[in-house]
Design an enzyme around this catalytic site. Structure first.
Site, short mmCIF file in Angstrom:
data_model
loop_
_atom_site.label_atom_id
_atom_site.label_comp_id
_atom_site.label_asym_id
_atom_site.label_seq_id
_atom_site.Cartn_x
_atom_site.Cartn_y
_atom_site.Cartn_z
N PRO A 285 72.55 19.52 88.99
CG PRO A 285 74.22 19.88 90.12
CD PRO A 285 73.15 19.26 90.19
CB CYS A 286 72.58 21.32 83.50
SG CYS A 286 70.93 21.53 84.09
N PRO A 287 75.73 20.51 83.89
CG PRO A 287 77.19 22.19 84.58
CD PRO A 287 75.86 21.62 84.94
N PRO A 288 77.28 17.84 83.83
CG PRO A 288 77.31 16.73 85.87
CD PRO A 288 76.62 18.01 85.15
CG PHE A 289 73.79 14.73 82.48
CD1 PHE A 289 74.36 13.52 82.59
CD2 PHE A 289 73.31 15.20 83.62
CE1 PHE A 289 74.31 12.75 83.61
CE2 PHE A 289 73.29 14.43 84.88
CZ PHE A 289 73.89 13.19 84.97
#
Length: 437
Positions: free
Chosen positions: A92-96
């Site tokens: 998943p991309c949202p953390p970064f």
């Protein structure tokens, strides 16, 4: 699974596989999936349908597509796939993401560190993980270093590279931050793929699709759309219907003659105005994402009433040509066919000296002590700034010696499979499922 891997038959397990952008690219690079894991059921159905077709065409066994949380041991168990050639995925991309809060390991969706621990159980010959450009920023220097150090402990040489989709024949600005880790035996043979010499434009890529229904303005439009597209935005289930991104992106689309306020069911017809700024269809979006040309056919099952789900599958994908280019570089290394460059991971620009100095010291150390340990390469204010970044992903204990603060590096807060981690509670309440993209 059998614990041996042939260098002629390259096998892959893919996590967070989505609808198959990376899957197709790796297949074209010579890898054959034994397992793919995906949370979203629509994307998993697309992946299953297409991987089954590819296997049938080659007379190969159909790979398993497991649906569910990749970190749930009831969905799959990494240790059962020990010895696979490649562990790959787009966690998943949202953390970064720059578009988000960049919470890193404090974001319950973060699975990057977990993926590294999955590699520890599987012991593949190589690992490929991709994410957004945000992970390349100074904010995550310590996080990146922790990943590199953990791979080194496991016997891999790892490094990162920021690759642009437009450099690999994809008519889109889509930077992706790629991690490749290889066992010491194979690492000297790895070299990052070189960009292709020609950059494709939106107009050239989509002309035939725009003209398919007889629109008289297609050629004029194609000449106007003489550059690469903005980044396709997939979005998540918590957002509304499909469109081509935030306001700034829509302005860029408008400048090349595209209406970004939604997705069309079909290309313009013969009665459409010549000067129309058309909307894109899902087929057009897929082509901009890299599903274009012989070998890149992919069935998204774009049925009536499923336009939004189809768009999200396409928009969240890793462009297949980029995955193919990186996959070929890895396959070359695993077959030891490349020139022995010998420098993969040797001098990464994405390292963090402050993290390493804190980790190697082990105890409490002052800013002055860190300055000395780093050979004076960073100013005191730079070191303090780096420590503030580290505190967002790691426990940093502070003690004072008189008036002087000293620091000790503590636990990494990233989810690595810990039974008491907050991610479990969040996922149990379905809070997480609607936010993952």
């Amino acid at each position: 699974m059998d614990g041996t891997t042939s260098t002629t038959e390259l096998t892959a397990v893919e996590i967070c596989a989505g609808a198959g952008g990376q899957s197709l690219g790796l297949h074209l690079a010579g890898f054959r999936h034994t397992l793919a894991v995906e949370l979203d059921r629509d994307a998993a159905e697309t992946l299953q349908r297409n991987l089954a077709r590819l296997a049938s065409d080659e007379g190969q066994p159909e790979p398993v597509v497991a649906v569910g949380d990749v970190a749930d041991e009831s969905v799959w168990q990494p240790a059962e796939y020990k010895g696979v050639s490649l562990l790959a995925g787009g966690v998943p991309c949202p953390p970064f993401s720059i578009a988000g809060k960049q919470l890193g390991s404090s974001d319950e969706r973060d699975l990057f560190a977990w993926a590294v621990e999955a590699a520890a159980q599987m012991q593949p010959d190589a690992v490929l993980l991709e994410n957004v450009r945000g992970l390349s920023m100074p904010r995550f220097a310590g996080y990146r270093q922790a990943v590199l150090d953990r791979f080194a402990e496991l016997g891999y040489r790892a490094d990162w590279r920021l690759l642009e989709a437009k450099d690999f024949g994809v008519p889109q600005l889509r930077p992706r931050f790629i991690l490749v880790a290889l066992r010491e035996e194979f690492a000297p043979y790895f070299a990052w793929p070189e960009p292709t010499p020609a950059v494709q434009t939106v107009g050239a890529a989509l002309y035939d699709l725009m003209a398919a229904n007889g629109w008289k303005g297609a050629e004029t439009w194609s000449k106007r759309a003489d550059r690469v597209a903005p980044t396709i935005v997939g979005g998540s289930k918590k957002h509304g219907g499909p469109d081509l991104g935030p306001t700034r992106a829509k302005r860029e689309w408008r400048s090349i003659g595209v209406d970004g306020l939604g997705i069309a069911d079909a290309a313009p017809g013969p009665d459409a105005p010549v000067g129309l700024a058309p909307k894109l269809t899902n087929e057009m979006v897929a082509r901009i994402q890299g599903w274009a040309g012989p070998g890149y056919e992919w069935d998204f099952g774009d049925r009536k009433g499923h336009k939004t789900a189809t768009y999200r599958q396409i928009g969240n994908a890793f462009p297949p040509p980029v995955a193919r280019a990186v996959g070929l570089a890895i396959a070359t290394a695993l077959r030891k066919e490349g020139r022995r460059a010998g420098d993969h991971g040797g001098d990464s620009k994405y390292r963090d000296e402050v993290y390493r100095a804190l980790r190697e010291h082990g105890g409490f150390i002052s800013i002055a002590g860190l300055h000395k340990a780093l050979g004076g390469g960073l100013s005191d204010s730079d070191i303090e700034h780096r420590i503030e970044f580290l505190r967002q992903d790691f426990e940093i204990e502070v003690r004072r010696r008189g008036k002087v603060p000293t620091y000790r590096l503590g636990e990494w807060r990233a989810f690595r499979g810990q039974e008491d981690h907050a991610r479990h509670a969040a996922f149990a309440t379905d809070k997480l499922r609607s936010k993952i993209s």
